[in-house]
Enzyme design. Structure first.
Site, PDB file in Angstrom:
ATOM      1  N   HIS A 133       0.871  -1.180   0.000  1.00 30.21           N
ATOM      2  CA  HIS A 133       0.000   0.000   0.000  1.00 30.21           C
ATOM      3  C   HIS A 133       0.911   1.235   0.000  1.00 30.21           C
ATOM      4  CE1 HIS A 133      -4.331   1.319   1.085  1.00 30.21           C
ATOM      5  NE2 HIS A 133      -3.668   2.421   0.834  1.00 30.21           N
ATOM      6  N   GLU A 372     -12.367  -0.832  -0.343  1.00 32.93           N
ATOM      7  CA  GLU A 372     -12.432   0.509   0.264  1.00 32.93           C
ATOM      8  C   GLU A 372     -13.623   1.269  -0.283  1.00 32.93           C
ATOM      9  OE1 GLU A 372      -8.981   3.089  -0.128  1.00 32.93           O
ATOM     10  OE2 GLU A 372      -7.638   1.423   0.319  1.00 32.93           O
TER      11      GLU A 372
END
Ligand code: FCB
Length: 468
Positions: A133, A372
């Site tokens: 990430h 997300e």
């Protein structure tokens, strides 16, 4: 957590059609929450460096302390548990596992994630691990970063160190989070680390990110075919602002660079011909070598979808021209005229339904999980630190309803993870933009669930009860 608050956005369609066993989670990422930037051998990533470049990150903020999650992990796992989610999506910081970007596993670095995984499992929460990430070890950027082919091989080596240590307990493995952001914001627009501005380098980064994903997936799958492999892409619908040829072409190009340049090689083992042509017109050739596309199209089990907003695309600049100062065709974002969040992102839940049904149509047979979705608002805590964030709750409700609608229309969506568990470092926006279900006081590190956290917990209860 205490009492339930009044229901918002709880229309009858909210959860209709979501299957039994639908996963509910919350998501975070390493650099955004961990802090402890120099502890237990961790060395700088490109984000540590970028945060120190004057003017790049709001207020000069950085992730040195962030939510201090590294020291508060057991308390944070209890917080996750109190939300009654079944899944926690987190990411591993590469420079904790391989300080300076290479070599054997750093026992202290992997030790942290080992304890996190055990703590989650003890709390009945399924760990959903993301390997990358955005926190590339700085030394690998110095050696060329993602535009360099070798980074893909380094990533696969790193992935195997984490996999070997944790795959006995972690079933869900996501290789990359949002490679579009790594490539386009990091190497083309310069709005995220490492802050380069070179379109050709960004396109090389796209190919090497995908290659890294494929190499890692191949090796992990060979080591344990039963694990669940995933990649997370940020996507939205790219519709033309008008029916003009210029706008339709611009929308096609945007869709090519945001959706198809990733999913076509991942799913079909080839880059889209029109994208390759567009790139050739800009003197860019994707650095594909023999065998790369077979590696990139190593089967995955789940596509992670991150969705935040939708806008329209125009191929005509404000001044009427269709080429920019470099002679490249114009692609301009045009607003739909909707309400915006604190990020200035338009709220378009039906764009989410449209995206999911389109993905189901164009890439059939690939189950999806929403890894997300969420929104930032100017939260104002009361004297007890409580935030009554009706706007955030409404956003969640409208977008969960949009997922349900897509499922009713035939999309195979198997889970939804709210971004984010708690307020954190929102990259270039620093700590100014708050996405959390849980409020964090960055002075005291006190965590206080917001109204949206209670709503989310109750929604999950309702979703489960519907299948009892
Ligand atoms: C996504 C990132 C995530 C977070 C949200 C708001 O692009 O993956 O880390 O910053 O946006």
């Amino acid at each position: 957590m205490g009492n339930t608050l009044p229901e918002i956005g709880a229309g009858p369609e909210l959860l209709a059609g979501l299957p039994a066993g639908f996963r509910w989670g919350v998501a975070t990422s390493s650099y955004q929450i961990e802090g402890a930037a120099t502890e237990d051998g961790r060395t700088p990533s490109i984000w540590d460096t970028y945060c120190r470049v004057p003017g790049m990150v709001h207020n000069g903020d950085n992730g040195d302390v962030a939510c201090d999650h590294y020291h508060r992990m057991p308390e944070d796992v209890q917080l996750i548990k109190s939300l009654e989610v079944d899944t926690y999506r987190f990411s591993v910081a590469w420079p904790r596992i391989q300080p300076h970007g290479g070599g054997p596993v750093n026992p202290k670095g992997i030790g942290f994630y080992d304890r996190l995984v055990d703590e989650l499992l003890a709390g009945g929460i399924d760990p959903w691990l993301t390997l990358y990430h955005w926190d590339l070890p700085q030394e690998l950027e110095d050696a060329g970063g993602w535009p360099a082919r070798d980074t893909a091989y380094r990533f696969a080596d790193y992935a195997m160190l984490v996999f070997d240590a944790l795959h006995d307990r972690v079933r869900h493995w996501t290789t990359l989070n949002e490679p579009w952001c790594s490539a386009m914001l990091g190497y083309h627009q310069g709005r995220q680390a490492p802050g380069r501005q070179d379109f050709g380098a960004a396109m090389h980064a796209v190919h090497h990110l995908l290659l890294g994903h494929g190499l890692a997936t191949q090796r992990m799958r060979a080591a344990d075919p039963d694990a669940d492999f995933c990649i997370t892409l940020n996507m939205s619908q790219h519709e033309p602002a008008t029916d003009s040829l210029a706008d339709r072409e611009a929308a096609r190009r945007e869709d090519g660079l945001a959706v198809r340049i990733y999913l076509d090689p991942l799913v079909h083992g080839r880059y889209p011909a029109d994208v390759v042509e567009d790139l050739a017109a800009r003197n860019v050739v994707l650095p594909v070598q023999d065998g790369d596309l077979e590696i990139i199209s190593t089967p995955i089990d789940t596509l992670g979808v991150n969705y935040y907003f939708t806008s329209l695309t125009s191929g005509v600049a404000e001044d009427g021209s269709t080429v920019d100062s470099d002679g490249n065709p114009v692609s301009r974002e045009v607003r739909l005229g909707r309400r915006v969040t604190e990020m200035d992102w338009e709220i378009v839940p039906e764009g989410f339904t449209a995206l999911l049904t389109r993905l189901a149509r164009d890439y059939p047979g690939l189950p999806m999980v929403i890894t997300e979705n969420g929104s930032a608002w100017a939260d104002e805590p009361d004297e007890q630190g409580f935030v009554k964030d009706n706007d955030r709750t409404e956003y969640f409700a409208d977008h969960i309803a949009a997922v349900s609608a897509a499922v009713r229309a035939g999309a195979d969506v198997r889970g939804y993870f709210a971004w984010s568990l708690m307020d954190n470092l929102e990259w270039s926006y620093g700590y100014a933009k708050r996405f959390g279900l849980v409020h964090v006081d960055f002075e005291t590190q006190v965590r206080t669930p917001k109204a949206s956290a209670y709503w989310y917990r109750d929604t999950i209860r309702r979703a489960r009860a519907a299948h009892e």
